[in-house]
Design a protein around this motif. Structure first.
Motif, PDB file in Angstrom:
ATOM      1  N   PHE A 175      11.642 -24.945 -39.639  1.00 36.09           N
ATOM      2  CA  PHE A 175      12.520 -24.541 -38.434  1.00 36.09           C
ATOM      3  C   PHE A 175      10.823 -24.625 -37.304  1.00 36.09           C
ATOM      4  O   PHE A 175       9.756 -24.672 -37.656  1.00 36.09           O
ATOM      5  CB  PHE A 175      13.299 -23.077 -38.161  1.00 36.09           C
ATOM      6  N   MET A 176      11.112 -25.066 -35.761  1.00 35.80           N
ATOM      7  CA  MET A 176       9.883 -24.450 -34.284  1.00 35.80           C
ATOM      8  C   MET A 176      10.524 -23.124 -33.794  1.00 35.80           C
ATOM      9  O   MET A 176      12.052 -23.404 -33.549  1.00 35.80           O
ATOM     10  CB  MET A 176       9.507 -26.154 -34.016  1.00 35.80           C
ATOM     11  N   GLY A 177       9.517 -22.969 -33.602  1.00 33.69           N
ATOM     12  CA  GLY A 177       9.852 -21.801 -32.606  1.00 33.69           C
ATOM     13  C   GLY A 177       9.343 -22.330 -31.424  1.00 33.69           C
ATOM     14  O   GLY A 177       8.558 -22.532 -31.177  1.00 33.69           O
ATOM     15  N   PHE A 178      10.229 -21.310 -30.429  1.00 27.28           N
ATOM     16  CA  PHE A 178       9.049 -21.310 -28.996  1.00 27.28           C
ATOM     17  C   PHE A 178       9.241 -19.733 -28.842  1.00 27.28           C
ATOM     18  O   PHE A 178      10.035 -18.974 -29.248  1.00 27.28           O
ATOM     19  CB  PHE A 178      10.123 -21.604 -28.052  1.00 27.28           C
ATOM     20  N   GLU A 179       7.638 -19.826 -27.772  1.00 25.27           N
ATOM     21  CA  GLU A 179       7.128 -18.503 -28.120  1.00 25.27           C
ATOM     22  C   GLU A 179       6.807 -17.918 -26.166  1.00 25.27           C
ATOM     23  O   GLU A 179       6.706 -19.551 -25.642  1.00 25.27           O
ATOM     24  CB  GLU A 179       6.621 -17.799 -28.712  1.00 25.27           C
ATOM     25  N   ALA A 180       7.502 -16.919 -26.125  1.00 31.16           N
ATOM     26  CA  ALA A 180       6.658 -16.712 -24.349  1.00 31.16           C
ATOM     27  C   ALA A 180       5.965 -15.460 -24.359  1.00 31.16           C
ATOM     28  O   ALA A 180       6.152 -14.767 -25.273  1.00 31.16           O
ATOM     29  CB  ALA A 180       7.855 -17.161 -23.767  1.00 31.16           C
ATOM     30  N   LYS A 181       5.904 -15.317 -22.842  1.00 32.13           N
ATOM     31  CA  LYS A 181       4.750 -14.215 -22.550  1.00 32.13           C
ATOM     32  C   LYS A 181       6.161 -13.360 -22.515  1.00 32.13           C
ATOM     33  O   LYS A 181       7.379 -13.460 -22.853  1.00 32.13           O
ATOM     34  CB  LYS A 181       4.815 -14.060 -21.350  1.00 32.13           C
ATOM     35  N   LYS A 182       5.914 -11.860 -22.899  1.00 36.98           N
ATOM     36  CA  LYS A 182       6.593 -10.993 -23.672  1.00 36.98           C
ATOM     37  C   LYS A 182       7.487 -10.700 -22.316  1.00 36.98           C
ATOM     38  O   LYS A 182       9.143 -10.569 -22.615  1.00 36.98           O
ATOM     39  CB  LYS A 182       6.547  -9.739 -23.293  1.00 36.98           C
ATOM     40  N   SER A 183       7.143 -10.723 -20.877  1.00 33.54           N
ATOM     41  CA  SER A 183       8.156 -10.762 -19.965  1.00 33.54           C
ATOM     42  C   SER A 183       8.913 -11.506 -19.760  1.00 33.54           C
ATOM     43  O   SER A 183       9.974 -11.298 -18.972  1.00 33.54           O
ATOM     44  CB  SER A 183       7.617  -9.939 -18.680  1.00 33.54           C
ATOM     45  N   ALA A 184       9.235 -13.154 -20.173  1.00 31.61           N
ATOM     46  CA  ALA A 184       9.616 -13.843 -19.628  1.00 31.61           C
ATOM     47  C   ALA A 184      11.050 -13.578 -20.467  1.00 31.61           C
ATOM     48  O   ALA A 184      11.370 -13.193 -21.317  1.00 31.61           O
ATOM     49  CB  ALA A 184       9.826 -14.929 -20.955  1.00 31.61           C
TER      50      ALA A 184
END
Length: 343
Positions: A175-184
């Motif tokens: 699998f691939m994951g999308f990650e972002a800043k905690k506030s997103a």
């Protein structure tokens, strides 16, 4: 997974921020691995030998791994092709590019991670010494074809291009994951959710393939494509994300899980099968037709049966990607193997 070439990414600079055309360039680059080179424990998570994560895992990132080991299985050892086993070693290629899969320890030179722990189990079962060779993701296909490497353990997924040259022994979901800043507030499920966003991605990776396909879909709808950004290392990529220079990063799901559980500023905002729009699995990669892949499959199934495989995945927080059984995948069995890929 199909892959692409990118001659502008090297040299430590970001490529110009433009949406890329969805053009597939086939060839050797279409066989490269699924993660960026250059990850290390010291650069990505601080120069400490252990990291206690929120998922309950205590990651050992020191050179002293004390790996889970397995006993030699004489019957399996007898199946190793003579040309491969004659030196008493299993020479394994890895790219050391993604924590916690395959990366450099806190000494910045020792390759460690779940991929190598699994390779160690296989080598033990076959009565061979594990010989780890760190290489670039561009080089492992050619060096496996030449015989320099006997197997690849580096988050390599099975795809229609690779099965023409290599045989596989599956050992983990992909699998691939999308990650972002905690506030997103992003919730990434498909093309519509990335329109106009800045997304960092490894050049020539399956992640890039997915984004290019999604961008083509967006453009077909008259919507703004995502802007793809390229960095020279895992550390640079995460710095860009945490500082707000990118909106999202797409990476192997285990790496995004690791960061979500060891950092306070990032979170996972989406997940996609690495073989999108089909499905795929991560597998040990061997030269097509040399007889090694079925032996690796048997060794992996032995490790699954005795519990050492599960112990390795639990050690690295990857239990959710465990497979109930390893299977050999060749060009002849590829279509059937896709149907059975774990969802």
């Amino acid at each position: 997974m199909a892959f692409f070439t990118d001659l502008n990414r090297r040299g430590g600079r970001v490529r110009p921020l433009v949406a890329l055309p969805a053009v597939v360039l086939l060839g050797t680059a279409a066989l490269s691995a699924c993660s960026d080179p250059g990850a290390s424990a010291s650069s990505a998570s601080g120069d400490t030998s252990t990291t206690a994560a929120r998922n309950g895992v205590v990651y050992n990132t020191s050179p002293d791994q004390q790996r889970v080991r397995a006993e030699k299985d004489a019957a399996l050892a007898a199946k190793v092709p003579e040309l491969i086993g004659k030196d008493g070693k299993l020479t394994v290629a890895t790219t050391a590019g993604s924590i916690p899969l395959s990366f450099h320890a806190t000494d910045d030179k020792t390759a460690i991670g779940s991929e190598l722990d699994i390779a160690q189990l296989v080598a033990d079962k076959l009565g061979l010494e594990l010989d780890i060779q760190v290489t670039s993701w561009e080089n492992w296909p050619l060096k496996t074809q030449s015989g320099d490497f006997e197997a690849g353990f580096s988050n390599v997924g099975v795809n229609k291009d690779r099965v023409k040259l290599f045989d596989f022994a599956t050992y983990r979901a992909a699998f691939m994951g999308f990650e972002a800043k905690k506030s997103a507030s992003y919730d990434i499920k498909g093309a519509d959710d990335i329109s106009g966003l800045r997304i960092s991605v490894g050049s020539g990776t399956n992640q890039e393939k997915i984004l290019l396909a999604w961008n083509a879909e967006l453009e077909g709808k008259g919507r703004a494509p995502a802007v793809l950004q390229y960095y020279s290392s895992d550390a640079d990529t995460i710095l860009a994300l945490s500082s707000g220079r990118t909106d999202l990063n797409i990476a192997p799901y285990p790496s995004t899980v690791y960061r979500e559980n060891t950092r306070d500023d990032l979170k996972i905002v989406g997940k996609v099968n690495a073989g999108w729009p089909s499905e795929t699995l991560v597998a040990a990669t061997t030269l097509r037709g040399n007889g090694l892949a079925p032996v690796l499959t048997d060794a992996l199934n032995s490790a699954i049966k005795d519990g050492s495989y599960a112990e390795v995945l639990e050690r690295w927080g990857l239990s959710e990607e465990a497979l109930p059984e390893s299977k050999t995948v060749t060009e002849e069995t590829f279509a059937a193997a896709q149907t059975g890929a774990k969802k």
